[in-house]
Scaffold this motif. Structure first.
Motif, mmCIF file in Angstrom:
data_model
loop_
_atom_site.group_PDB
_atom_site.id
_atom_site.type_symbol
_atom_site.label_atom_id
_atom_site.label_comp_id
_atom_site.label_asym_id
_atom_site.label_seq_id
_atom_site.Cartn_x
_atom_site.Cartn_y
_atom_site.Cartn_z
ATOM 1 N N ASP A 396 -12.538 -8.531 -0.137
ATOM 2 C CA ASP A 396 -13.804 -9.011 -0.696
ATOM 3 C C ASP A 396 -13.729 -8.737 -2.189
ATOM 4 N N LEU A 397 -13.314 -9.732 -2.938
ATOM 5 C CA LEU A 397 -13.083 -9.530 -4.364
ATOM 6 C C LEU A 397 -14.374 -9.275 -5.127
ATOM 7 N N SER A 398 -15.520 -9.591 -4.513
ATOM 8 C CA SER A 398 -16.808 -9.289 -5.148
ATOM 9 C C SER A 398 -17.204 -7.834 -4.949
ATOM 10 N N GLU A 399 -16.569 -7.152 -4.003
ATOM 11 C CA GLU A 399 -16.849 -5.759 -3.651
ATOM 12 C C GLU A 399 -18.314 -5.550 -3.251
ATOM 13 N N LYS A 400 -18.883 -6.517 -2.584
ATOM 14 C CA LYS A 400 -20.250 -6.383 -2.079
ATOM 15 C C LYS A 400 -20.278 -5.740 -0.693
ATOM 16 N N THR A 401 -19.170 -5.823 0.029
ATOM 17 C CA THR A 401 -19.117 -5.253 1.379
ATOM 18 C C THR A 401 -18.103 -4.125 1.514
ATOM 19 N N CYS A 402 -17.223 -3.994 0.546
ATOM 20 C CA CYS A 402 -16.155 -3.002 0.627
ATOM 21 C C CYS A 402 -15.497 -2.905 -0.738
ATOM 22 N N LEU A 403 -14.592 -1.947 -0.874
ATOM 23 C CA LEU A 403 -13.797 -1.835 -2.090
ATOM 24 C C LEU A 403 -12.604 -2.788 -2.011
ATOM 25 N N LEU A 404 -12.010 -3.044 -3.165
ATOM 26 C CA LEU A 404 -10.808 -3.866 -3.209
ATOM 27 C C LEU A 404 -9.683 -3.215 -2.403
ATOM 28 N N PRO A 405 -8.826 -4.031 -1.803
ATOM 29 C CA PRO A 405 -7.639 -3.462 -1.143
ATOM 30 C C PRO A 405 -6.785 -2.678 -2.148
ATOM 31 N N GLN A 406 -6.253 -1.564 -1.711
ATOM 32 C CA GLN A 406 -5.397 -0.731 -2.552
ATOM 33 C C GLN A 406 -4.358 -0.031 -1.683
ATOM 34 N N LEU A 407 -3.245 0.318 -2.293
ATOM 35 C CA LEU A 407 -2.272 1.260 -1.743
ATOM 36 C C LEU A 407 -1.759 0.901 -0.344
ATOM 37 N N GLY A 408 -1.587 -0.407 -0.114
ATOM 38 C CA GLY A 408 -0.989 -0.825 1.139
ATOM 39 C C GLY A 408 -1.968 -1.059 2.265
ATOM 40 N N SER A 409 -3.265 -1.123 1.954
ATOM 41 C CA SER A 409 -4.241 -1.350 3.022
ATOM 42 C C SER A 409 -4.329 -2.815 3.413
ATOM 43 N N GLU A 736 -1.466 8.730 -2.196
ATOM 44 C CA GLU A 736 -1.277 7.333 -2.614
ATOM 45 C C GLU A 736 -0.302 6.587 -1.720
ATOM 46 N N VAL A 737 0.830 7.191 -1.420
ATOM 47 C CA VAL A 737 1.815 6.532 -0.567
ATOM 48 C C VAL A 737 1.987 7.280 0.756
ATOM 49 N N VAL A 738 0.946 7.992 1.147
ATOM 50 C CA VAL A 738 0.930 8.700 2.423
ATOM 51 C C VAL A 738 -0.186 8.058 3.240
ATOM 52 N N ARG A 739 0.165 7.020 3.975
ATOM 53 C CA ARG A 739 -0.854 6.156 4.566
ATOM 54 C C ARG A 739 -1.259 6.559 5.975
ATOM 55 N N THR A 740 -0.401 7.230 6.720
ATOM 56 C CA THR A 740 -0.691 7.532 8.125
ATOM 57 C C THR A 740 -0.705 9.036 8.352
ATOM 58 N N ASP A 741 -1.243 9.435 9.494
ATOM 59 C CA ASP A 741 -1.246 10.866 9.833
ATOM 60 C C ASP A 741 0.171 11.389 10.020
ATOM 61 N N ASN A 742 1.042 10.591 10.622
ATOM 62 C CA ASN A 742 2.426 11.034 10.784
ATOM 63 C C ASN A 742 3.094 11.252 9.433
ATOM 64 N N GLN A 743 2.845 10.340 8.486
ATOM 65 C CA GLN A 743 3.400 10.518 7.144
ATOM 66 C C GLN A 743 2.824 11.761 6.474
ATOM 67 N N MET A 744 1.553 12.004 6.678
ATOM 68 C CA MET A 744 0.918 13.206 6.134
ATOM 69 C C MET A 744 1.643 14.458 6.632
#
Length: 884
Positions: A396-409, A736-744
């Motif tokens: 949602d590039l207007s960011e009215k419902t959510c933030l912009l996609p970031q970091l592999g989301s 930033e590049v730790v996206r999953t619990d396993n990676q954490m």
């Protein structure tokens, strides 16, 4: 009437989606989403190979070349109404294919679009798009997954082969591109190099390891006899609270110790302790033939004494432990792990598992980074937008419902880019921590790294303004609408990444959030004692020293028009007003000014300690100007860039220094110098367990003899200043590049155990700080490295033979060390950094694996693959190979 309006709106939306143009666009999106995308890093030394990185505006005139290849295995795509969105932590400076252009949107989000010269994606062919990025790309995790395609009226879709955490599916091996500079002195960790590195760590027999407790106690006397716990233990935990008793019982059960007849008693006897052992957490432990007794200075001491007994429990064989007497107390009052759930969310279950391991290894502070530019992660009653919008990322590039996609989301909210802790979740976490003697320190980062809050409060403002509630709308607004400053933060957010420190509404917001979180702590029975202000990186990166102005350019720097750049809040009328009033000297001092103002709010709520990253308070005179009784600073200067000296300045200004150095205890950095490892590396190319174990946190210059700088070079360290001593040690996991619990968990464990060793125990090879003493890497030999190596060998053997198996039992997805290996005279030799681990090898390309036995080394030929296996046999390490 409302239902009629909803029906009309739904019909309109369906009409748009079913229009011929929308259907055509969806077909284009569907087709491109099935392309095969490949990303190849081709030159990390572009400035030395003909590219004018300075002219392109690269920081320190440093840039790299890469090629994006899109392979269309289907029919030709000639439509121009498409956009590929992708995540890149490196700014794209140039596109060397005139059919395409790349535009930076916000943060790491970019878009790739066709130009007027676009001729299409031919059927069954590949299209190459050469690009130039700022800096370098040395690890595969510099390339971020989930590139996605969008078009007007169409549902956005991820390019299929990038929808993965297995980056090798779309990222080419780096090959020789692993060096930051041409004369990089780091050692690439091949199987052979790893074998050499591990070669001085000998396997010790189990008798030698008998009675070893982790972390190491101050004093232990090990007796000759063993105590057999196979018949079970009879626990008297009356010295502990009920929830702490349950935590201890759970740990006994996890390690296979059943209820039985051997008495384990616990008592609190503060008067039995004196001197520097009369501190919270101190204990004595007696394990005898007839009973075990833990005597604690306080409840924490009892808890830790029981953890020491649990540390001795074997994971295989007979349930026998050494009879012994130990006398122990913590080295630092503050022993911490920081977890960032702002950049990427990590689940409640993963947090609870982390608290379990912190307790087992006597870490007592959980620094909970709950907000950042990319996400707000805690429910705040009365401010629903913080989680309705600020906790979610979507297309949602207007960011009215959510933030912009970031970091592999990617375009969706169904991954760890989105998520938050409900009020009930957070209270549960607090209760769990309390039972394990852990203080939870919430961090709401400000005034920078605040974009999730800023955008959420803008949505709140818009909603209430539409309802005609102007006063309510303005109550918690975090942006000054007069502020037109052109400023860019460290991670490429514009002025929306900065909460405005000059607004009353910002202070209202801070007070509201502190109050609500404090109430959660109260309900959990774990009072809020420390508030973490954040405070870091409130600056414009383009005004940094790595850039030079185009009017008078300096060699070796990125050439930009600095006249177009502003410091944060420079054009805010609200900030100009308080500068004019004399409340603050200039805009550069606003971050520290705001820290002082927040400290007053923290104090007013009865909270005794405020904490911040050091740079957030750098313009304050000293700790006395803050309202709270104590001010803690997380010190994060790298040692080789002067941290060995600047750390003293903070302690001498009355701040309680928490050693948090990136080059040693940032757990988001790679374990070793190998492109297949994961993490950021701006502070160091690697931090493994041995490096962390060798850290001397209370004598910073000493580390010059036992480590190297980012490029693998020795450095010199000395300070002439007094050093009052560190208050604590903290390890950090940025996500930033730790996206999953396993990676954490891969990034945290087993490094957490080495962090705990240094936080709890001062080793004999650590020297006292002495002003004026100079340590020169490779030249002076003041540190007893033989003692250090012997100590590490002991510790590494305990990890390999016992502690990793306990992590298995706890369900922790820790990193298994990749083996070292070599072939000499046709015979395979292999080792690991943790002796006692199982090594396996394959001579047929991984079809069949055999267990390596060092006493009967096999004869091999050709290529041999090696890997380690977890003690429970359920997981394996990354595979490496060696040739005969």
């Amino acid at each position: 009437m409302k239902n009629v309006r909803v029906t009309i709106l739904a019909s309109a939306v369906l009409g748009i989606l079913s229009s011929p143009a929308a259907q055509a666009n969806q077909r284009t999106v569907d087709a491109i989403s099935q392309f095969h995308l490949n990303y190849a890093i081709t030159d990390n030394h572009a400035a030395q190979n003909g590219v004018d990185c300075a002219k392109l505006g690269a920081d320190w005139a440093s840039c790299n070349k890469a090629v994006v290849t899109l392979t269309n295995n289907g029919d030709a795509v000639t439509d121009k109404d498409w956009t590929i969105y992708f995540h890149s932590i490196r700014q794209i400076l140039n596109v060397a294919n005139d059919q395409f252009k790349v535009t930076h949107i916000m943060g790491d989000l970019h878009k790739l679009e066709p130009t007027d010269k676009f001729t299409g994606f031919p059927a069954k062919q590949s299209v190459e798009i050469p690009i130039i990025n700022e800096y370098w790309q040395l690890f595969m995790t510099d390339v971020i997954p989930r590139w996605y395609v969008a078009s007007d009226g169409a549902t956005a879709k991820v390019i299929a082969n990038t929808d993965t955490e297995a980056l090798s599916q779309f990222v080419s091996p780096l090959g020789e591109q692993w060096k930051r500079t041409a004369d990089d002195k780091n050692v690439l960790m091949t199987a052979e190099a790893r074998f050499e590195k591990n070669s001085d760590v000998k396997t010790l027999n189990l008798q030698t390891l008998r009675g070893q407790i982790v972390p190491t106690p101050r004093a232990v006397k090990i007796h000759g006899q063993d105590v057999d716990l196979s018949s079970g233990v009879k626990l008297d935990l009356s010295a502990l609270s009920r929830d702490a008793q349950d935590a201890v019982k759970t740990r006994f059960a996890l390690l296979g110790v059943k209820a039985g007849s051997y008495p384990v008693r616990s008592v609190i006897a503060s008067r039995d302790f004196s001197g520097d052992e009369a501190v919270s957490g101190a204990y004595t432990l007696h394990i005898g033939a007839k009973e075990a007794v833990v005597t604690g200075y306080d409840q924490a001491g009892v808890f830790y004494g029981l953890q020491s007994l649990l540390s001795l429990i074997p994971t295989t064989g007979a349930m026998k432990i050494a009879a012994l007497d130990a006398k122990d107390a913590p080295r630092f009052d503050y022993r911490a792990i920081q977890l960032d759930v702002g950049r990427n969310f990590h689940s409640k279950d993963a947090v609870l598992r982390l608290l379990d391991q912190m307790a087992a290894y006597k870490l007592n502070k959980f620094h909970f980074h709950l907000s950042d530019d990319e996400g707000w992660r805690i429910e705040i009653p009365g401010l629903p937008e913080l989680t309705d919008i600020g906790s979610k990322r979507c297309h949602d590039l207007s960011e009215k419902t959510c933030l912009l996609p970031q970091l592999g989301s990617g375009p969706d909210s169904n991954n760890n880019g989105s998520g938050f802790f409900t009020r009930a979740d957070y209270i549960d976490i607090l209760k769990y921590a309390k039972a394990r003697q852990i203080e939870v320190i919430p961090e709401i980062d400000m005034p920078a790294h605040a974009r999730a809050a800023v955008i959420s409060m803008e949505a709140r403002y818009d909603r209430l303004m539409k309802e005609g509630k102007a006063q309510d709308a303005a109550q918690f607004r975090l942006l000054d609408p007069t502020d037109t400053s052109n400023t860019t933060g460290v991670q490429f957010y514009n002025r929306t990444g900065y909460l405005n420190p000059c607004l009353d509404s910002s202070r209202n917001f801070v007070d509201k959030v502190i109050g609500e979180i404090q109430q959660m702590h109260k309900e959990a029975g774990l009072p809020l004692q420390t508030w973490h202000f954040g405070g870091d990186e409130a600056k414009n990166i383009y005004l940094g020293v790595g850039y030079t102005d185009q009017k008078n350019p300096e060699a070796g720097k990125g050439i930009i028009d600095k006249s177009k750049q502003d410091k944060p809040w420079a054009k805010s009328q609200a900030c100009q007003a308080i500068i004019k009033e004399g409340k603050v000297t200039d805009v550069e001092h606003l971050s520290s000014y705001f820290g002082i103002e927040v400290s007053k709010q923290v104090k007013a709520r009865g909270i005794t300690t405020m904490q911040a990253w050091q740079d957030g308070l750098k313009d304050a005179k000293d700790a006395s100007v803050f309202a709270t009784d104590h001010v803690n600073v997380n010190f994060w200067d790298t040692l080789y860039w002067g941290g060995f000296d600047s750390v003293n300045d903070w302690a001498n200004k009355g701040f309680r220094v928490i050693v948090s150095n990136p080059d040693y205890v940032y757990l988001d950095f790679p374990y070793e110098v190998n492109p297949q490892e994961s993490g950021y590396y701006w502070g160091t190319r690697f931090s493994d367990e041995r490096k962390i174990f060798s850290f001397a946190p209370d004598n910073m210059p000493q580390n010059a003899e036992t480590s190297v700088d980012r490029d693998g070079n020795p450095f010199t360290a000395k300070s002439d200043k007094t050093w009052p001593g560190a208050y604590g040690l903290s390890a950090q996991l940025w996500s930033e590049v730790v996206r999953t619990d396993n990676q954490m968990e891969y990034m945290i464990y087993p490094r957490l155990v080495a962090v705990a060793e240094r936080a709890w125990h001062r080793a004999a090879w650590e020297q006292d700080y002495k002003a004026g003493r100079e340590y020169k890497g490779g030249e002076t030999h003041l540190v007893d490295v033989r003692a250090l190596d012997k100590d590490w060998t002991r510790f590494a053997n305990v990890l390999g033979s016992r502690e990793l198996a306990k992590l298995d039992k706890a369900g922790i997805h820790y990193r298994l060390p990749v083996p070292g290996a070599r072939v000499v005279g046709g015979v395979l030799e292999a080792n690991t950094s943790f002796p006692g681990m199982v090594v396996e090898y394959s001579t047929d390309g991984g079809k069949h694996w055999q267990r390596y036995d060092d006493s009967a080394r096999p004869k091999v030929s050709g290529e041999v693959q090696v890997r380690t296996a977890s003690p429970d046999g359920k997981r394996i390490s990354r595979v490496d190979s060696v040739k005969a």
